[in-house]
Design an enzyme around this catalytic site. Structure first.
Site, PDB file in Angstrom:
ATOM      1  N   GLY A  46      32.253  -7.301   7.375  1.00 29.52           N
ATOM      2  CA  GLY A  46      31.155  -8.010   8.009  1.00 29.52           C
ATOM      3  C   GLY A  46      31.520  -9.465   8.216  1.00 29.52           C
ATOM      4  N   GLN A  51      30.245 -18.305   9.645  1.00 29.74           N
ATOM      5  CA  GLN A  51      31.583 -18.352   9.020  1.00 29.74           C
ATOM      6  C   GLN A  51      32.675 -18.792   9.983  1.00 29.74           C
ATOM      7  OE1 GLN A  51      30.874 -14.217   7.366  1.00 29.74           O
ATOM      8  NE2 GLN A  51      32.276 -15.044   5.853  1.00 29.74           N
ATOM      9  N   CYS A  91      33.704 -11.894   0.021  1.00 25.15           N
ATOM     10  CA  CYS A  91      33.352 -12.589   1.258  1.00 25.15           C
ATOM     11  C   CYS A  91      34.623 -13.190   1.848  1.00 25.15           C
ATOM     12  CB  CYS A  91      32.346 -13.694   0.941  1.00 25.15           C
ATOM     13  SG  CYS A  91      31.854 -14.660   2.370  1.00 25.15           S
ATOM     14  N   LEU A  92      34.772 -13.096   3.161  1.00 27.38           N
ATOM     15  CA  LEU A  92      35.969 -13.653   3.812  1.00 27.38           C
ATOM     16  C   LEU A  92      36.030 -15.173   3.660  1.00 27.38           C
ATOM     17  CD1 LEU A  92      36.103 -11.468   7.049  1.00 27.38           C
ATOM     18  CD2 LEU A  92      37.508 -11.260   4.989  1.00 27.38           C
ATOM     19  N   HIS A 133      23.909  -9.639   2.939  1.00 33.58           N
ATOM     20  CA  HIS A 133      24.946 -10.655   2.703  1.00 33.58           C
ATOM     21  C   HIS A 133      25.181 -11.488   3.971  1.00 33.58           C
ATOM     22  CE1 HIS A 133      29.071 -11.828   1.008  1.00 33.58           C
ATOM     23  NE2 HIS A 133      29.125 -12.214   2.262  1.00 33.58           N
ATOM     24  N   GLU A 134      25.319 -10.808   5.104  1.00 31.67           N
ATOM     25  CA  GLU A 134      25.597 -11.536   6.356  1.00 31.67           C
ATOM     26  C   GLU A 134      24.384 -12.353   6.797  1.00 31.67           C
ATOM     27  OE1 GLU A 134      28.585 -11.711   6.938  1.00 31.67           O
ATOM     28  OE2 GLU A 134      29.246  -9.910   5.891  1.00 31.67           O
ATOM     29  N   HIS A 137      24.260 -15.649   5.185  1.00 32.74           N
ATOM     30  CA  HIS A 137      25.122 -16.653   5.821  1.00 32.74           C
ATOM     31  C   HIS A 137      24.354 -17.405   6.917  1.00 32.74           C
ATOM     32  CE1 HIS A 137      29.054 -16.146   4.023  1.00 32.74           C
ATOM     33  NE2 HIS A 137      29.071 -14.849   4.243  1.00 32.74           N
TER      34      HIS A 137
HETATM   35 NI    NI Z   1      30.361 -13.424   3.454  1.00 34.26          NI
END
Ligand code: NI
Length: 167
Positions: A46, A51, A91-92, A133-134, A137
Site C-alpha cells: 500500500g 508518502q 511501512c515504506l 494504515h494508508e 497517512h
Molecule cells: Ni505506511
C-alpha cells in the site's frame, strides 16, 4: 510512468493533512499509476500520496499474492467499522521497522476509483488494516505514532543510523 521518491519518517512532510481531490482528471490518474509502480517496485502492499509528497487524498493498495489486484481509492472515507484486531505493521516510510498496532477488524470504505466512479467496499483482515494504515497517512499520521514515546525515540535513532550507513 515513473518511480517516485518515498519520504522517510521522521520527515515532517509526512505530517501534512491531504486535501480532497476535486476532479479525477489525467493528472490524478497519472499520480495513481506512478504510485502503483512505486509501490510494486518497493515492494509494498500500500502507498498513500502523502508518502510521495503529494498532499491529495489518493491511496493505492494491492494485497494479492500475485500482485495483480490493484485498488485505487480517491477521497476514501470509512463509513462503518466493526471489531478489533492486532497485527504487525510495516511501512515504506519506516523501513525495517515492524510493530503491533490495534485496528478495526472490518471496515466499509466509500471512495472514487481511478475513473472517478464512486464505489463501496467491505474489507476485513489484511485489506482492512492496510486501508486504515494508508488513510492515516492522509491525516498526517504514521503508524509508529501509536507506539510509546520511548519506542518512537528508539525507532528515530535506528532510522538515523540506517540513513548514515546508506548515505
Ligand atoms: Ni505506511
Amino acid at each position: 510512468m515513473a518511480l517516485l521518491p518515498i519520504l522517510r519518517y521522521p520527515d515532517p512532510r509526512l505530517h501534512t493533512k491531504a486535501a480532497p481531490v476535486k476532479a479525477v482528471d489525467a493528472g490524478i490518474r497519472k499520480l495513481a499509476a506512478d504510485m502503483a509502480e512505486t509501490m510494486y517496485a518497493a515492494p509494498g502492499i500500500g502507498l498513500a500520496a502523502t508518502q510521495v509528497d503529494v498532499h491529495k487524498r489518493v491511496i493505492v493498495i494491492d494485497v494479492s499474492e500475485e500482485k495483480n489486484r490493484l485498488m485505487v481509492f480517491i477521497n476514501p472515507e470509512i463509513v462503518w467499522r466493526d471489531g478489533e484486531c492486532e497485527g504487525e505493521e510495516g511501512c515504506l516510510s519506516v523501513p525495517g521497522i515492524y510493530e503491533t498496532v490495534q485496528r478495526s477488524a472490518r471496515v466499509r470504505v466509500r471512495a472514487l476509483d481511478a475513473e472517478g466512479r464512486p464505489f463501496e467496499l467491505d474489507a476485513e483482515d489484511l485489506l482492512a488494516v492496510c486501508i486504515q494504515h494508508e488513510m492515516d497517512h492522509l491525516e498526517g499520521k504514521v503508524f509508529v505514532e501509536y507506539l510509546s514515546r520511548l519506542k518512537q525515540t528508539r525507532i528515530k535513532a535506528k532510522l538515523a543510523k540506517q540513513a548514515r550507513i546508506t548515505a
